[in-house]
Design a protein around this motif. Sequence first.
Motif, PDB file in Angstrom:
ATOM      1  N   ARG A  38      38.526 -21.236  11.323  1.00 39.88           N
ATOM      2  CA  ARG A  38      36.885 -21.248  11.053  1.00 39.88           C
ATOM      3  C   ARG A  38      36.893 -19.744  10.526  1.00 39.88           C
ATOM      4  N   GLN A  39      37.387 -18.510  10.566  1.00 37.88           N
ATOM      5  CA  GLN A  39      37.226 -17.272   9.478  1.00 37.88           C
ATOM      6  C   GLN A  39      35.965 -16.641  10.362  1.00 37.88           C
ATOM      7  N   PRO A  40      36.415 -16.168  11.436  1.00 39.41           N
ATOM      8  CA  PRO A  40      34.387 -15.878  12.239  1.00 39.41           C
ATOM      9  C   PRO A  40      34.351 -14.497  11.187  1.00 39.41           C
ATOM     10  N   SER A  41      35.368 -13.288  11.081  1.00 40.32           N
ATOM     11  CA  SER A  41      34.188 -12.556  10.216  1.00 40.32           C
ATOM     12  C   SER A  41      33.135 -12.427   8.833  1.00 40.32           C
ATOM     13  N   SER A  42      33.858 -14.293   9.035  1.00 46.03           N
ATOM     14  CA  SER A  42      32.840 -14.060   7.595  1.00 46.03           C
ATOM     15  C   SER A  42      30.884 -14.672   7.874  1.00 46.03           C
ATOM     16  N   TYR A  43      30.934 -15.216  10.176  1.00 45.94           N
ATOM     17  CA  TYR A  43      29.490 -15.174  10.184  1.00 45.94           C
ATOM     18  C   TYR A  43      29.568 -13.950  11.160  1.00 45.94           C
ATOM     19  N   GLU A  44      30.125 -13.208  10.740  1.00 42.11           N
ATOM     20  CA  GLU A  44      29.213 -11.248  11.829  1.00 42.11           C
ATOM     21  C   GLU A  44      29.321 -10.512  10.394  1.00 42.11           C
ATOM     22  N   THR A  45      27.894  -9.590  11.246  1.00 38.90           N
ATOM     23  CA  THR A  45      27.341  -8.584  10.685  1.00 38.90           C
ATOM     24  C   THR A  45      28.316  -7.509  10.575  1.00 38.90           C
ATOM     25  N   GLY A  46      28.834  -7.643   9.714  1.00 39.08           N
ATOM     26  CA  GLY A  46      29.622  -5.904   9.037  1.00 39.08           C
ATOM     27  C   GLY A  46      31.115  -6.626   8.685  1.00 39.08           C
ATOM     28  N   GLY A  47      31.396  -8.690   9.361  1.00 40.86           N
ATOM     29  CA  GLY A  47      32.870  -8.729   8.850  1.00 40.86           C
ATOM     30  C   GLY A  47      33.380  -8.390   7.970  1.00 40.86           C
ATOM     31  N   ILE A  48      32.485  -8.703   6.720  1.00 39.52           N
ATOM     32  CA  ILE A  48      33.199  -8.518   5.033  1.00 39.52           C
ATOM     33  C   ILE A  48      31.938  -7.283   4.114  1.00 39.52           C
ATOM     34  N   SER A  49      32.607  -6.257   4.472  1.00 41.70           N
ATOM     35  CA  SER A  49      30.891  -5.347   3.712  1.00 41.70           C
ATOM     36  C   SER A  49      30.647  -5.126   2.730  1.00 41.70           C
ATOM     37  N   ILE A  50      30.029  -5.602   2.593  1.00 42.10           N
ATOM     38  CA  ILE A  50      28.867  -5.821   0.997  1.00 42.10           C
ATOM     39  C   ILE A  50      28.056  -4.808   1.477  1.00 42.10           C
ATOM     40  N   PRO A  51      27.867  -4.095  -0.373  1.00 46.17           N
ATOM     41  CA  PRO A  51      26.880  -3.454  -0.033  1.00 46.17           C
ATOM     42  C   PRO A  51      25.653  -3.122  -0.257  1.00 46.17           C
ATOM     43  N   ASN A  52      24.456  -2.494   0.013  1.00 42.64           N
ATOM     44  CA  ASN A  52      23.006  -2.750  -0.020  1.00 42.64           C
ATOM     45  C   ASN A  52      22.969  -4.324   0.894  1.00 42.64           C
ATOM     46  N   PHE A  53      23.136  -4.379   1.526  1.00 44.22           N
ATOM     47  CA  PHE A  53      23.244  -6.054   2.945  1.00 44.22           C
ATOM     48  C   PHE A  53      23.903  -5.952   4.131  1.00 44.22           C
ATOM     49  N   ASP A  54      22.226  -5.980   4.543  1.00 46.93           N
ATOM     50  CA  ASP A  54      23.077  -6.034   6.219  1.00 46.93           C
ATOM     51  C   ASP A  54      22.830  -7.513   6.905  1.00 46.93           C
ATOM     52  N   GLY A  55      24.053  -8.120   7.100  1.00 46.35           N
ATOM     53  CA  GLY A  55      24.197  -9.575   7.189  1.00 46.35           C
ATOM     54  C   GLY A  55      25.292  -9.978   6.727  1.00 46.35           C
ATOM     55  N   SER A  56      25.593 -11.199   7.444  1.00 50.74           N
ATOM     56  CA  SER A  56      26.793 -11.601   7.535  1.00 50.74           C
ATOM     57  C   SER A  56      27.320 -11.871   5.907  1.00 50.74           C
ATOM     58  N   PHE A  57      28.730 -12.502   5.072  1.00 49.35           N
ATOM     59  CA  PHE A  57      29.579 -12.814   4.632  1.00 49.35           C
ATOM     60  C   PHE A  57      28.725 -14.005   3.783  1.00 49.35           C
ATOM     61  N   VAL A  58      28.494 -15.225   4.723  1.00 46.06           N
ATOM     62  CA  VAL A  58      28.020 -16.341   4.876  1.00 46.06           C
ATOM     63  C   VAL A  58      26.321 -16.264   4.658  1.00 46.06           C
ATOM     64  N   ASP A  59      25.663 -14.995   5.452  1.00 41.73           N
ATOM     65  CA  ASP A  59      24.347 -15.161   4.815  1.00 41.73           C
ATOM     66  C   ASP A  59      23.608 -14.759   3.642  1.00 41.73           C
ATOM     67  N   TRP A  60      24.963 -13.340   3.152  1.00 39.53           N
ATOM     68  CA  TRP A  60      24.908 -12.845   1.931  1.00 39.53           C
ATOM     69  C   TRP A  60      24.994 -14.224  -0.081  1.00 39.53           C
ATOM     70  N   ILE A  61      25.897 -14.986   0.580  1.00 38.75           N
ATOM     71  CA  ILE A  61      25.954 -16.192  -0.552  1.00 38.75           C
ATOM     72  C   ILE A  61      24.810 -16.647  -0.514  1.00 38.75           C
ATOM     73  N   LEU A  62      24.256 -17.100   1.083  1.00 38.49           N
ATOM     74  CA  LEU A  62      22.782 -18.403   0.932  1.00 38.49           C
ATOM     75  C   LEU A  62      22.026 -17.285   0.388  1.00 38.49           C
ATOM     76  N   ARG A  63      21.422 -16.497   0.596  1.00 38.79           N
ATOM     77  CA  ARG A  63      20.639 -15.521   0.073  1.00 38.79           C
ATOM     78  C   ARG A  63      20.729 -15.259  -1.398  1.00 38.79           C
ATOM     79  N   GLU A  64      21.783 -15.261  -1.758  1.00 40.90           N
ATOM     80  CA  GLU A  64      21.907 -15.102  -3.728  1.00 40.90           C
ATOM     81  C   GLU A  64      21.797 -16.140  -3.811  1.00 40.90           C
ATOM     82  N   GLU A  65      22.795 -17.363  -3.476  1.00 41.46           N
ATOM     83  CA  GLU A  65      22.427 -19.020  -3.829  1.00 41.46           C
ATOM     84  C   GLU A  65      21.366 -19.689  -4.010  1.00 41.46           C
ATOM     85  N   GLU A  66      20.050 -18.907  -2.440  1.00 39.22           N
ATOM     86  CA  GLU A  66      18.871 -19.493  -2.460  1.00 39.22           C
ATOM     87  C   GLU A  66      17.777 -18.765  -3.675  1.00 39.22           C
ATOM     88  N   ILE A  67      17.832 -17.575  -3.498  1.00 34.77           N
ATOM     89  CA  ILE A  67      17.682 -17.320  -5.311  1.00 34.77           C
ATOM     90  C   ILE A  67      17.541 -17.051  -6.825  1.00 34.77           C
TER      91      ILE A  67
END
Length: 257
Positions: A38-67
């Motif tokens: 399941r990898q629950p940490s990938s869906y949690e805000t702050g589950g994986i620390s991402i500089p300058n991004f307030d969201g989950s790891f999956v959100d970050w990948i989605l956003r970067e790919e959409e850009i």
Amino acid sequence: MDFLSPDTVMDISNIRAALIRMEDTIVFNLIERAKFPRQPSSYETGGISIPNFDGSFVDWILREEEIVHAKVRRYQSPDEVPFFPDDLPEPILPAISYPPVLFPHPNNLNANDRIKAFYVNDIVPSICPDGEQKENLGSSSLCDVECLRSLSRRIHFGRFVAESKFRMERAQMTALIKAKDTAGLEAAITNSAVEKQVLARLKKKAETYGIDPNLMASASDKKVNADAVVAMYENWVIPLTKEVEVEYLLHRLDQQD
């Protein structure tokens, strides 16, 4: 689907053919996701620390790919609905002048938040074992993005179904829309016989694609839970598609004489 030819896009047989092809994509994407826990940490805000991004790891990948995809004008296509519409840059390729095939929705109809919620909370737990594999967080999250994108395209394709049905049954639909009869609209767009065919076909696909055809399959050989895939369509994909269709139709007469 040729969006430069509106008449072919609005042909209900072409729409149904496109929806059937999308089933294949969704099933294969779920099979790939089911390889990982399941990898629950990938869906949690702050589950994986991402500089300058307030969201989950999956959100970050989605956003970067959409850009990136926005730069090659993916989201100018009428069948694409982004998860992060406010963050998209302008395309670097020349714009394509698509003929209008859908009536403009005043709220830019977008069900992606609802799609992501049922995917994370219901679908992933039903096809993936519990647990985390830190070494595969990137791989599983990329699978999540593909699943979310294919589900989004399938569900938002309900707009084309709604438009086609409106054109075929204009008088009935117009009366229901003017009365804001959401129950009547849902009844008008529902075809129970077709829904049963979809669920039966989906179960067969999930069972067929999810095994090695050269082996006698046992329960442990199956790559994805076929019943969970069918339940996803029955409990989430079909109902949410209907919500999109009804939301679209309720505004179909806006700005018309």
